[in-house]
Design a protein around this motif. Sequence first.
Motif, PDB file in Angstrom:
ATOM      1  N   ASN A   1       0.839  -1.173   0.000  1.00  0.00           N
ATOM      2  CA  ASN A   1       0.000   0.000   0.000  1.00  0.00           C
ATOM      3  C   ASN A   1       0.877   1.226   0.000  1.00  0.00           C
ATOM      4  OD1 ASN A   1      -1.343   2.226   0.821  1.00  0.00           O
ATOM      5  ND2 ASN A   1      -2.758   1.098   2.099  1.00  0.00           N
ATOM      6  N   MET A   2       0.495   2.115  -0.761  1.00  0.00           N
ATOM      7  CA  MET A   2       1.340   3.288  -0.840  1.00  0.00           C
ATOM      8  C   MET A   2       1.538   3.872   0.515  1.00  0.00           C
ATOM      9  SD  MET A   2       1.226   6.375  -3.426  1.00  0.00           S
ATOM     10  CE  MET A   2      -0.384   6.854  -2.936  1.00  0.00           C
ATOM     11  N   GLN A   3       0.475   4.114   1.084  1.00  0.00           N
ATOM     12  CA  GLN A   3       0.598   4.727   2.379  1.00  0.00           C
ATOM     13  C   GLN A   3       1.350   3.836   3.338  1.00  0.00           C
ATOM     14  OE1 GLN A   3      -3.052   6.012   4.013  1.00  0.00           O
ATOM     15  NE2 GLN A   3      -2.284   8.077   4.167  1.00  0.00           N
TER      16      GLN A   3
ATOM     17  N   GLY B   1      -5.549  23.041  -0.948  1.00  0.00           N
ATOM     18  CA  GLY B   1      -6.411  23.207  -2.109  1.00  0.00           C
ATOM     19  C   GLY B   1      -7.134  21.943  -2.523  1.00  0.00           C
ATOM     20  N   MET B   2      -7.049  20.943  -1.729  1.00  0.00           N
ATOM     21  CA  MET B   2      -7.742  19.735  -2.153  1.00  0.00           C
ATOM     22  C   MET B   2      -8.566  19.182  -1.004  1.00  0.00           C
ATOM     23  SD  MET B   2      -4.139  17.799  -2.669  1.00  0.00           S
ATOM     24  CE  MET B   2      -4.800  16.294  -3.145  1.00  0.00           C
ATOM     25  N   ASP B   3      -9.375  18.236  -1.381  1.00  0.00           N
ATOM     26  CA  ASP B   3     -10.215  17.658  -0.329  1.00  0.00           C
ATOM     27  C   ASP B   3      -9.352  16.863   0.602  1.00  0.00           C
ATOM     28  OD1 ASP B   3     -12.158  16.591  -3.106  1.00  0.00           O
ATOM     29  OD2 ASP B   3     -11.902  18.580  -2.221  1.00  0.00           O
ATOM     30  N   ASN B   4      -9.605  17.065   1.797  1.00  0.00           N
ATOM     31  CA  ASN B   4      -8.789  16.348   2.762  1.00  0.00           C
ATOM     32  C   ASN B   4      -9.035  14.864   2.776  1.00  0.00           C
ATOM     33  OD1 ASN B   4      -7.504  18.600   3.480  1.00  0.00           O
ATOM     34  ND2 ASN B   4      -8.517  18.886   5.426  1.00  0.00           N
ATOM     35  N   ASP B   5     -10.031  14.477   2.095  1.00  0.00           N
ATOM     36  CA  ASP B   5     -10.302  13.046   2.149  1.00  0.00           C
ATOM     37  C   ASP B   5      -9.784  12.325   0.925  1.00  0.00           C
ATOM     38  OD1 ASP B   5     -13.516  13.727   3.647  1.00  0.00           O
ATOM     39  OD2 ASP B   5     -11.517  13.450   4.519  1.00  0.00           O
ATOM     40  N   SER B   6      -9.315  13.078   0.044  1.00  0.00           N
ATOM     41  CA  SER B   6      -8.879  12.408  -1.173  1.00  0.00           C
ATOM     42  C   SER B   6      -7.601  11.632  -0.921  1.00  0.00           C
ATOM     43  CB  SER B   6      -8.636  13.438  -2.273  1.00  0.00           C
ATOM     44  OG  SER B   6      -7.498  14.210  -1.946  1.00  0.00           O
ATOM     45  N   ALA B   7      -7.403  10.754  -1.821  1.00  0.00           N
ATOM     46  CA  ALA B   7      -6.183   9.948  -1.705  1.00  0.00           C
ATOM     47  C   ALA B   7      -4.965  10.841  -1.845  1.00  0.00           C
ATOM     48  CB  ALA B   7      -6.176   8.851  -2.760  1.00  0.00           C
ATOM     49  N   GLN B   8      -5.141  11.775  -2.660  1.00  0.00           N
ATOM     50  CA  GLN B   8      -3.998  12.657  -2.844  1.00  0.00           C
ATOM     51  C   GLN B   8      -3.631  13.347  -1.541  1.00  0.00           C
ATOM     52  OE1 GLN B   8      -5.146  15.324  -5.945  1.00  0.00           O
ATOM     53  NE2 GLN B   8      -4.127  14.105  -7.526  1.00  0.00           N
ATOM     54  N   ALA B   9      -4.663  13.783  -0.899  1.00  0.00           N
ATOM     55  CA  ALA B   9      -4.396  14.449   0.370  1.00  0.00           C
ATOM     56  C   ALA B   9      -3.675  13.500   1.308  1.00  0.00           C
ATOM     57  CB  ALA B   9      -5.704  14.938   0.984  1.00  0.00           C
ATOM     58  N   GLU B  10      -4.135  12.304   1.243  1.00  0.00           N
ATOM     59  CA  GLU B  10      -3.500  11.310   2.095  1.00  0.00           C
ATOM     60  C   GLU B  10      -2.025  11.174   1.772  1.00  0.00           C
ATOM     61  OE1 GLU B  10      -5.331  10.523   4.613  1.00  0.00           O
ATOM     62  OE2 GLU B  10      -3.418   9.646   5.235  1.00  0.00           O
ATOM     63  N   ILE B  11      -1.812  11.125   0.516  1.00  0.00           N
ATOM     64  CA  ILE B  11      -0.416  10.986   0.088  1.00  0.00           C
ATOM     65  C   ILE B  11       0.400  12.165   0.566  1.00  0.00           C
ATOM     66  CG2 ILE B  11       1.090  10.946  -1.904  1.00  0.00           C
ATOM     67  CD1 ILE B  11      -1.210   9.538  -3.393  1.00  0.00           C
ATOM     68  N   ILE B  12      -0.198  13.276   0.318  1.00  0.00           N
ATOM     69  CA  ILE B  12       0.564  14.458   0.690  1.00  0.00           C
ATOM     70  C   ILE B  12       0.785  14.498   2.185  1.00  0.00           C
ATOM     71  CG2 ILE B  12       0.473  16.951   0.774  1.00  0.00           C
ATOM     72  CD1 ILE B  12      -0.844  16.888  -1.932  1.00  0.00           C
ATOM     73  N   ARG B  13      -0.211  14.093   2.868  1.00  0.00           N
ATOM     74  CA  ARG B  13      -0.044  14.114   4.321  1.00  0.00           C
ATOM     75  C   ARG B  13       1.084  13.176   4.729  1.00  0.00           C
ATOM     76  NH1 ARG B  13      -5.532  15.467   5.379  1.00  0.00           N
ATOM     77  NH2 ARG B  13      -6.218  13.420   4.621  1.00  0.00           N
ATOM     78  N   SER B  14       1.075  12.082   4.102  1.00  0.00           N
ATOM     79  CA  SER B  14       2.131  11.135   4.465  1.00  0.00           C
ATOM     80  C   SER B  14       3.488  11.704   4.076  1.00  0.00           C
ATOM     81  CB  SER B  14       1.905   9.794   3.769  1.00  0.00           C
ATOM     82  OG  SER B  14       1.960   9.980   2.365  1.00  0.00           O
ATOM     83  N   LEU B  15       3.472  12.351   2.974  1.00  0.00           N
ATOM     84  CA  LEU B  15       4.737  12.952   2.573  1.00  0.00           C
ATOM     85  C   LEU B  15       5.183  13.979   3.601  1.00  0.00           C
ATOM     86  CD1 LEU B  15       4.429  13.519  -1.279  1.00  0.00           C
ATOM     87  CD2 LEU B  15       6.029  12.071  -0.081  1.00  0.00           C
ATOM     88  N   LEU B  16       4.194  14.740   4.017  1.00  0.00           N
ATOM     89  CA  LEU B  16       4.575  15.781   4.951  1.00  0.00           C
ATOM     90  C   LEU B  16       4.996  15.212   6.295  1.00  0.00           C
ATOM     91  CD1 LEU B  16       1.919  18.517   4.168  1.00  0.00           C
ATOM     92  CD2 LEU B  16       4.372  18.591   3.818  1.00  0.00           C
ATOM     93  N   ARG B  17       4.449  14.114   6.556  1.00  0.00           N
ATOM     94  CA  ARG B  17       4.765  13.546   7.847  1.00  0.00           C
ATOM     95  C   ARG B  17       6.234  13.139   7.924  1.00  0.00           C
ATOM     96  NH1 ARG B  17       0.842   9.462   7.654  1.00  0.00           N
ATOM     97  NH2 ARG B  17      -0.904  10.844   7.264  1.00  0.00           N
ATOM     98  N   SER B  18       6.756  12.812   6.805  1.00  0.00           N
ATOM     99  CA  SER B  18       8.120  12.279   6.851  1.00  0.00           C
ATOM    100  C   SER B  18       9.137  13.365   7.177  1.00  0.00           C
ATOM    101  CB  SER B  18       8.466  11.654   5.522  1.00  0.00           C
ATOM    102  OG  SER B  18       8.188  12.552   4.484  1.00  0.00           O
TER     103      SER B  18
END
Lengths: 463, 88
Positions: free
Chosen positions: A411-413, B71-88
């Motif tokens: 999973n990506m995440q 600028g995006m929905d917080n529920d989108s996968a993209q947001a998730e990705i970005i969040r994960s990115l930011l988390r790192s």
Amino acid sequence: MNHLVPEFELDVDDPFLVSSFVPAPHRCKISESALAESELLELIWRNGPVAQPVHGDWIRGLSPPPPESPGSAALSGRADAGLVVDVASQLFMEEDEMASWLHYQIGGGGGGDLFFGSSPQDIGNDGRAAAAAAAAAAASTAAAERLVAAPKESAVGSNEVSVVEVCDPYGVGTGGGGGSPRACEQALSSSSEASSERRGMAHADERKRKAREGGGGSGCHSEDTEFRTLEKRKDARRSAAGRRSRAAEVHNLSERRRRDRINEKMKALQELIPRCNKSDKASMLDEAIGYLKSLQSQIQMMSAGCSINPAMFPGVQPYMPPMGMGMGMGMGMGMGMHMGMNMAPGMTIGAEVGGGGLRPPMLPFGPLLPCASIASPARPLPIMPSIHPPNVVNVNQFRVQAASQQALASNMQSQYMVQIPHVGDPYHGFVPVNPFQVSSQNGVVEKPEANKQAGNNENIPHG
Amino acid sequence: MSSRRSTRITEEEISELISKLQSLLPEGRRRGNSRMQASATKLLKETCNYIKSLHREVDDLSDRLSDLMAGMDNDSAQAEIIRSLLRS
């Protein structure tokens, strides 16, 4: 002066020579030496202000030799030097102190015309010589010579110094002998050679005298030779050893400085690396390498993530960072293998997409590609999406990640998550990023910037 | 003796690490790795600078990502990705 005329024939090139010549066998004559001394005195006196009446029995007896002798007239010139030399030699034969004094005298020369013809140094030396002579006279022992020698040694004159040095050991060391005068003469001759014609002439005269004297004392002669060579060697050794030790010191200092600089940089590096508690150089370097890699992949990931939203970045251009050029090639190769396996699905896209400028065989996601390194040619964006596929994540797996690659695939995440714990103990932010993905606009915009930055950073220190 | 050996080993390791580090650094290695003058001092300095620049880049990217997130929905996968990115 006349009585000073040597038994053997002297080159009467210089009147003073004749006059001042001291027959070897007959050297031991106080009167002669006295005369010589008087001449010396005269020389000193002539030389100028420096002249000081030398006090001493032998000196008192002297009286400025009338210009009767041809040499006296010429005393002013080389004669003085010659006289000095002769006297010196005479004295040497007879009295060490005087010899040493003479040495100085010779070295000091007296005036420019003197033996060394040189220069104000002579005058200074004359003064010193006078003092030395006085001291020598007073002491009348080797000690005096040493005393005299000491100030002489401090003399600065180049020629004179060398002369003194050469002569000095003789004066101090030899109690007697022809060695000193020989040494002196040698020094004198060497110095005179350096200086002027006049000196050369005096020099020649000296040599002649030397020869004569040598004939006079064969035993002494050999000693003299030995002394001479010894002196030379000693001098050479002294200077060479001094030079060597000094060079070694300098080297040590520079080594220490270099080491300090390196340690300082290591400390700075340690501060930069998060959670680096190692003080060992090797392990620190290891950590630095790993951290650098993780940083690079993280940046790649982030820029890839940024470029995922083209809306946000107008004009996102497919931009694939160049494959790990030669840089990450070696390291990336291994990765590439993994990646190739995992990324096959996603990678192909990128590979083909980037086929233009990229070398597909290279890991499309050169794990080691420094994100900031090269502004790669624009690549098709489609590569970006590859970030999603878990495979992409694997691309940037370093050795640590290799283990997590499978996990990432899920999973990506979770990949990120997995990776984070994996890598991230020290680099929690580490997220493998597909270097290609980093491209996009970010790559275009940032990579070049980062590149420039990095380039600047690197260039500056280089510059 | 053993110390010497260990020192030597360490030296080798260090040189290896230095070469690795050098390969990571984005220096202008155009002429086929002609930059053999890997002076340790310079290398360390470059590494420090590079790490700093990478840090800056990470910060910059993080800012962008967070802007993106805004600028995006917080529920989108993209947001998730970005969040994960930011988390790192």
